[in-house]
Design a protein around this motif. Structure first.
Motif, short mmCIF file in Angstrom:
data_model
loop_
_atom_site.label_atom_id
_atom_site.label_comp_id
_atom_site.label_asym_id
_atom_site.label_seq_id
_atom_site.Cartn_x
_atom_site.Cartn_y
_atom_site.Cartn_z
N VAL A 55 -13.18 -19.82 15.51
CA VAL A 55 -12.21 -19.00 14.78
C VAL A 55 -11.57 -18.06 15.79
O VAL A 55 -12.27 -17.37 16.54
CB VAL A 55 -12.91 -18.21 13.65
N GLU A 56 -10.27 -18.03 15.82
CA GLU A 56 -9.53 -17.23 16.80
C GLU A 56 -9.33 -15.79 16.30
O GLU A 56 -9.47 -15.50 15.11
CB GLU A 56 -8.17 -17.87 17.07
N LYS A 57 -8.98 -14.93 17.23
CA LYS A 57 -8.79 -13.51 16.93
C LYS A 57 -7.79 -13.27 15.80
O LYS A 57 -8.03 -12.46 14.91
CB LYS A 57 -8.36 -12.77 18.19
N HIS A 58 -6.68 -13.98 15.80
CA HIS A 58 -5.66 -13.78 14.77
C HIS A 58 -6.22 -14.08 13.37
O HIS A 58 -5.83 -13.45 12.38
CB HIS A 58 -4.39 -14.60 15.04
N ALA A 59 -7.14 -15.03 13.27
CA ALA A 59 -7.74 -15.36 11.97
C ALA A 59 -8.66 -14.24 11.51
O ALA A 59 -8.74 -13.94 10.31
CB ALA A 59 -8.50 -16.68 12.05
N LEU A 60 -9.36 -13.60 12.43
CA LEU A 60 -10.20 -12.45 12.08
C LEU A 60 -9.33 -11.28 11.62
O LEU A 60 -9.65 -10.59 10.64
CB LEU A 60 -11.07 -12.03 13.26
N GLU A 61 -8.22 -11.06 12.30
CA GLU A 61 -7.29 -10.01 11.89
C GLU A 61 -6.74 -10.30 10.49
O GLU A 61 -6.60 -9.39 9.67
CB GLU A 61 -6.16 -9.87 12.91
N GLU A 62 -6.45 -11.57 10.22
CA GLU A 62 -5.99 -11.97 8.89
C GLU A 62 -7.07 -11.72 7.84
O GLU A 62 -6.78 -11.29 6.72
CB GLU A 62 -5.58 -13.45 8.90
N SER A 63 -8.32 -11.97 8.18
CA SER A 63 -9.43 -11.70 7.25
C SER A 63 -9.49 -10.22 6.89
O SER A 63 -9.71 -9.87 5.73
CB SER A 63 -10.76 -12.15 7.85
N LEU A 64 -9.31 -9.34 7.87
CA LEU A 64 -9.33 -7.90 7.58
C LEU A 64 -8.12 -7.49 6.73
O LEU A 64 -8.24 -6.62 5.86
CB LEU A 64 -9.39 -7.09 8.86
N ALA A 65 -6.97 -8.12 6.94
CA ALA A 65 -5.81 -7.84 6.10
C ALA A 65 -6.08 -8.26 4.65
O ALA A 65 -5.76 -7.53 3.70
CB ALA A 65 -4.57 -8.56 6.64
N LYS A 66 -6.72 -9.42 4.49
CA LYS A 66 -7.06 -9.89 3.14
C LYS A 66 -8.14 -9.01 2.52
O LYS A 66 -8.10 -8.75 1.31
CB LYS A 66 -7.53 -11.34 3.19
N LEU A 67 -9.06 -8.52 3.32
CA LEU A 67 -10.07 -7.59 2.81
C LEU A 67 -9.41 -6.33 2.29
O LEU A 67 -9.78 -5.82 1.23
CB LEU A 67 -11.07 -7.26 3.93
N GLU A 68 -8.42 -5.84 3.01
CA GLU A 68 -7.71 -4.65 2.56
C GLU A 68 -7.04 -4.90 1.20
O GLU A 68 -7.12 -4.07 0.29
CB GLU A 68 -6.68 -4.20 3.58
N GLU A 69 -6.41 -6.06 1.05
CA GLU A 69 -5.76 -6.41 -0.22
C GLU A 69 -6.79 -6.40 -1.37
O GLU A 69 -6.52 -5.85 -2.42
CB GLU A 69 -5.11 -7.79 -0.15
N ARG A 70 -7.94 -7.02 -1.13
CA ARG A 70 -8.98 -7.11 -2.18
C ARG A 70 -9.57 -5.74 -2.49
O ARG A 70 -9.79 -5.41 -3.64
CB ARG A 70 -10.09 -8.07 -1.77
N ALA A 71 -9.86 -4.95 -1.47
CA ALA A 71 -10.51 -3.65 -1.66
C ALA A 71 -9.59 -2.63 -2.32
O ALA A 71 -10.07 -1.75 -3.03
CB ALA A 71 -11.03 -3.12 -0.33
N THR A 72 -8.29 -2.76 -2.10
CA THR A 72 -7.36 -1.79 -2.67
C THR A 72 -6.81 -2.24 -4.02
O THR A 72 -6.14 -1.46 -4.69
CB THR A 72 -6.20 -1.50 -1.70
N SER A 73 -7.10 -3.47 -4.43
CA SER A 73 -6.58 -3.95 -5.72
C SER A 73 -7.57 -3.73 -6.86
O SER A 73 -7.24 -3.97 -8.01
CB SER A 73 -6.23 -5.44 -5.63
N ASN A 74 -8.78 -3.30 -6.53
CA ASN A 74 -9.81 -3.10 -7.58
C ASN A 74 -9.73 -1.72 -8.18
O ASN A 74 -9.31 -0.78 -7.67
CB ASN A 74 -11.21 -3.34 -7.00
#
Length: 155
Positions: A136-155
């Motif tokens: 898994v490349e760095k950009h995919a990890l950065e994308e995971s954190l962006a998606k985590l932010e979406e999930r954590a702020t939508s609850n």
């Protein structure tokens, strides 16, 4: 940061650490967080609550010839601060690569999240011939954190 056998990315998320941790400790959420595109669904896994738990994910990737499953052995856990696991092909013991999320509260509504993908303990020579790390490349990890932010702020 990227070194020879580890990739580390950090993102500040505008959500309390508890909200971020609640997303991370629910294996059913992981498909929504996956920046690599490998995770298809959770096969089984209760909310992560302690070291030693195992959750199983349904995966897909050419590196494994298509569909496969992983058992994820929880190696680190601290309420609202840390969750980590080592991944292994289903039914086998971990081979040495680990995913770790470290959370640091910056006040009541902001959390710095550091995601580390570490394969420094992989020593199986046959595995190293088959799997070319980093998978898994760095950009995919950065994308995971962006998606985590979406999930954590939508609850």
């Amino acid at each position: 940061m990227t070194d020879e056998k580890k990739i580390i990315v950090t993102r500040t998320i505008e959500a309390p650490a508890q909200d971020v941790f609640n997303v991370l400790t629910n294996p059913a959420e992981h498909v929504k967080l996956d920046g690599s595109g490998f995770i298809r669904s959770v096969d089984h896994g209760d909310r992560i609550q302690k070291v030693g738990q195992v959750f199983t994910m349904n995966m897909v990737g050419e590196h494994m010839g298509g569909e496969y499953q992983t058992d994820n052995h929880v190696t680190g856990y601290a309420d609202d601060k840390l969750v980590a696991w080592q991944t292994a092909p289903a039914g086998t013991e971990p081979k040495g690569w680990e995913w770790m999320y470290e959370l640091e509260a910056h006040g009541p509504k902001e959390t710095a999240v550091t995601l580390t993908y570490d394969w420094s303990k992989v020593t199986d020579k046959e595995l190293l011939k088959k799997v070319h790390f980093p998978l898994v490349e760095k950009h995919a990890l950065e994308e995971s954190l962006a998606k985590l932010e979406e999930r954590a702020t939508s609850n």
